[in-house]
Design an enzyme around this catalytic site. Structure first.
Site, PDB file in Angstrom:
ATOM      1  N   CYS A 186       0.850  -1.195   0.000  1.00 54.72           N
ATOM      2  CA  CYS A 186       0.000   0.000   0.000  1.00 54.72           C
ATOM      3  C   CYS A 186       0.882   1.241   0.000  1.00 54.72           C
ATOM      4  O   CYS A 186       1.841   1.330   0.763  1.00 54.72           O
ATOM      5  CB  CYS A 186      -0.898   0.004   1.239  1.00 54.72           C
ATOM      6  N   THR A 188      -0.635   4.421   0.109  1.00 54.27           N
ATOM      7  CA  THR A 188      -1.541   5.518   0.466  1.00 54.27           C
ATOM      8  C   THR A 188      -0.831   6.595   1.280  1.00 54.27           C
ATOM      9  O   THR A 188      -1.026   7.797   1.054  1.00 54.27           O
ATOM     10  CB  THR A 188      -2.749   4.976   1.250  1.00 54.27           C
TER      11      THR A 188
END
Length: 348
Positions: A186, A188
């Site tokens: 990830c 993000t």
């Protein structure tokens, strides 16, 4: 006006568990099975509360077959067809109580979810998964799903703060997925600057959920069995794993051979690869928030599962917890600047 929260927030790497006096003679005495009664569905659960993540490289039917043998759980990814579901259900009826059908908040996802649950009534768990569980749209979606499936146990997320855990539970969810940005593939936090250290998120969200008789899943951030144990020690009822279960025979992802070595592709579900595969590409208004990695092929997942469960049992013996249920009550975290001796860090 911008505000800085000066409270220290911690991740798994920032702490170790303090050992405590124990009456246990052997790891074999530790009971890892948990039993839960869910707040909104009124259903019961019994099993070892480790969950394979609902990623197409992890939450596969092949993974579910193996995890079921160990009383572990699988959140099946949302990209299987209804025909594939029916075929799996007919061949593996004993596994159906150990898995969840996954859905995003879009209408097409919800229609597919309805078809799966109507065709296979033995599936009693729903995993509602969006990147940002803070939107009003998602809260309303959870309410709609609860209304449509009053007796199914609903997992919903992801969030990282207590007030949103409470709102989702009061909207009909039973188990809240906790974690924004800690996953191994990830990005993000790099793309958006948004996130929350996972250990602190789990502790705070568990406190909020348990006050309403709800439950939480620590989703992401585990890189070794010790991290899984820390998540349970912090109050997580379930721990969801992605990267630790990637790269196996039962994992999804293309198998690659190079220079006599084997690798399996593993990627985030908001990565460019996933969006090309399922959405025709990255929409012009958004950025990829996942990466693509080649994981050295690990063979059958059974060995990894035994390693994870053995690590948790060992944790329990070190802190004097005869049952996994007792682990959080026996947990004292100590802050550290170093986890392990790095001298042979490149060796297996």
């Amino acid at each position: 006006m911008p505000h800085i929260d000066n409270d220290v927030k911690l991740d798994f790497k920032d702490v170790l568990l303090r050992p405590k006096r124990s009456t246990l003679k052997s790891r074999s005495e530790v009971e890892l099975t948990r039993s839960f009664s869910f707040r909104n569905s009124k259903q019961m659960y019994s099993g070892i509360p480790v969950i394979a993540a609902n990623m197409d490289t992890v939450g596969t039917f092949e993974m579910a077959r193996v995890l079921c043998k160990f009383s572990l759980f699988t959140a099946i990814h949302k990209h299987y067809s209804i025909h594939q579901w029916q075929e799996f259900a007919s061949q593996n009826p004993d596994c159906l109580e150990c898995l969840a059908a996954s859905s995003g908040s879009g209408s097409a996802d919800f229609e597919q979810l309805e078809q799966i649950l109507e065709a296979i009534p033995q599936v009693k768990y729903i995993c509602l998964d969006v990147a940002n569980g803070y939107s009003e749209h998602f809260v309303e979606f959870v309410k709609d799903v609860r209304k449509r499936f009053p007796q199914h146990t609903i997992m919903a997320g992801n969030v990282v703060t207590g007030e949103m855990v409470e709102e989702l539970i009061l909207s009909g969810a039973d188990i809240i997925k906790v974690g924004i940005g800690p996953g191994s593939v990830c990005t993000t936090r790099k793309k958006t600057g948004v996130g929350y250290p996972q250990l602190s998120a789990v502790m705070e969200c568990a406190d909020a959920a348990h006050g309403l008789k709800g439950h939480i899943i620590s989703d992401g951030g585990c890189s070794c069995p010790g991290d899984v144990a820390k998540a349970f020690g912090a109050g997580a009822d379930f721990v969801m794993l992605g990267g630790m279960l990637a790269g196996h025979s039962e994992s999804g992802g293309e198998l690659i051979e190079r220079d006599g070595k084997k690798y399996k592709l593993f990627y985030g579900m908001s990565s460019e690869m996933a969006m090309k595969k399922y959405s025709g590409g990255v929409a012009e208004y958004r950025a990829s928030e996942g990466k693509i990695v080649e994981v050295p092929f690990k063979g059958d997942v059974e060995h990894t599962i035994r390693d994870i469960l053995g690590g948790i049992r060992s944790t329990c013996t070190y802190v004097g917890a005869a049952k996994l249920k007792e682990l959080s009550r026996r947990t004292t975290f100590i802050r550290v600047t170093q986890q392990v001796n790095p001298i042979f860090s490149n060796s297996q």
